[in-house]
Design a protein around this motif. Structure first.
Motif, PDB file in Angstrom:
ATOM      1  N   LYS A 147     -39.099   4.373 -60.747  1.00 38.14           N
ATOM      2  CA  LYS A 147     -37.722   4.881 -60.773  1.00 38.14           C
ATOM      3  C   LYS A 147     -37.385   5.656 -62.039  1.00 38.14           C
ATOM      4  O   LYS A 147     -36.419   6.409 -62.069  1.00 38.14           O
ATOM      5  N   SER A 183     -32.058   0.210 -55.460  1.00 40.75           N
ATOM      6  CA  SER A 183     -32.020   1.308 -54.506  1.00 40.75           C
ATOM      7  C   SER A 183     -33.244   2.192 -54.744  1.00 40.75           C
ATOM      8  O   SER A 183     -33.678   2.378 -55.887  1.00 40.75           O
ATOM      9  N   ASN A 230     -34.331   5.121 -55.231  1.00 41.11           N
ATOM     10  CA  ASN A 230     -34.131   6.484 -55.728  1.00 41.11           C
ATOM     11  C   ASN A 230     -34.569   6.527 -57.182  1.00 41.11           C
ATOM     12  O   ASN A 230     -34.630   5.491 -57.840  1.00 41.11           O
ATOM     13  N   SER A 237     -28.399   7.200 -54.007  1.00 38.37           N
ATOM     14  CA  SER A 237     -29.184   6.208 -53.270  1.00 38.37           C
ATOM     15  C   SER A 237     -29.588   6.748 -51.897  1.00 38.37           C
ATOM     16  O   SER A 237     -28.838   7.499 -51.278  1.00 38.37           O
TER      17      SER A 237
HETATM   18 MG    MG Z   1     -29.155   2.054 -57.627  1.00 39.15          MG
END
Ligand code: MG
Ligand code: TXA
Length: 319
Positions: A44, A131, A133, A139
């Motif tokens: 991420k 999430s 992303n 998201s």
């Molecule tokens: Mg998030």
């Protein structure tokens, strides 16, 4: 077809698995495996001190992850799990620091999506999942969004179709003396209050503990986004067009004007439907490569609080 046993095996082997929940897609790892959890942060690009939510198959797992669990937690779990509610509780001593960001608390939830629940039951443990992303991005609410974020670097993406809720879970802090909502979601304060027997408060600004979703610049599209009062929409769009910009208007009303550099998209006029579509819309808007997104402010009512929160953050990033 989703290979649930294969996904559970991948989790046990310390690999990442993206999976659908009713809110947004999550990027999952075995929550008890520090090396696996580290991979989430790396994928991420997220700061390592940001805590992660642990997803559980059902509320009977609570006591493996939390201690001093108040009776209200069990009542809320009975009322709203599986569902879009994350409870912040005092962490069990066995919970690893990579999950909690070194805090004394842990975020727990049971998601309400058949694929997520199948995966959790097959894995039979806690799955840490933010999430799915990259840090600071919008998201994902479809498997295709997840692939857009991570490309071929992520081998396992379970597909459960578009998420039904569309924005992240309500986060309720039960770890202190007062009950506080740290992040509003579509499960609203009134529903929580009914079970708690008292209205929760809302954490604000500097007071709030470290919640990456509480950074102002979160949930942001790449295109600058500005909120406008409904009555000012045409004037604001006209000013931007006159300045030579291309403009997207996102309004619950149909277009009254047209212009070669104006894209008008009609928004849902009820909060559930609006939330369900919001992140997919923001991704579509970014793909149009316009100069500005003008979003009509939602009504100032409680039902719109979570939507207004995400729009406010998206707008803050543009400043
Ligand atoms: Mg998030
Ligand atoms: O709907 C959701 O909650 C989704 C799906 C995948 O379950 N997950 C999600 O995760 O939104 P993430 O990491 O993007 O956001 C979780 C938020 C972060 O803002 C994090 O800081 C906060 O939860 N959080 C997690 N543990 C916490 C804790 N112990 N205390 C305070 N905040 C916490």
């Amino acid at each position: 077809m989703n290979d649930i046993p294969g996904a559970a095996r991948a989790l046990r082997a310390g690999e990442l698995v993206a999976f659908p929940t009713e809110t947004v897609y999550g990027l999952g790892a075995d929550a008890s495996n520090p090396q696996a959890v580290t991979k989430i942060f790396a994928a991420k690009g997220r700061p390592a001190d940001h805590p992660l939510i642990v997803h559980l198959p059902d509320a009977s797992h609570l006591s493996r992850w939390a201690r001093d669990i108040p009776e209200t937690a069990y009542r809320l779990a009975a009322a709203f799990w599986p569902g879009p509610l994350t409870l912040i509780l005092k962490r069990h001593p066995a919970v690893i620091d990579a999950i909690t960001g070194g805090q004394d608390t842990v975020g727990l939830r049971v998601p309400r999506h058949p694929v997520a629940l199948e995966l959790l039951r097959a894995f039979d443990g806690g799955i840490a999942a933010p999430s799915a992303n990259r840090f600071g991005h919008v998201s994902p609410t479809t498997a295709a969004h997840v692939r857009d974020e991570f490309g071929s670097s992520l081998s396992m993406v379970l597909d459960g179709g578009p998420c039904a809720v569309g924005i992240e879970s309500t986060i309720l802090d039960l770890s202190g003396d007062s009950r506080r909502i740290l992040r509003p979601g579509m499960l609203d304060a009134a529903a929580v209050a009914q079970v708690l027997g008292e209205a929760p408060s809302f954490a604000a600004g500097a007071d709030a503990p470290r919640v990456s979703g509480s950074l102002e610049s979160h949930y942001a599209p790449t295109t600058p986004l500005r909120l406008v009062a409904e009555a000012d929409t045409e004037v604001a769009a006209r000013a931007a067009l006159d300045a030579g910009n291309s403009v997207i208007v996102y309004s619950p009303r149909p277009a009254k004007t047209s212009h070669p550099r104006l894209v008008w998209r009609q928004a849902a006029d009820d909060p559930a439907h609006y939330a369900q579509e919001l992140y997919a819309r923001l991704r579509e808007f970014d793909a149009l490569h316009c100069d500005l997104i003008l979003v009509v402010e939602p009504p100032p009512s409680e039902a719109w609080r979570a939507v207004a929160d995400r729009l406010g953050r998206a707008a803050a990033a543009a400043k």
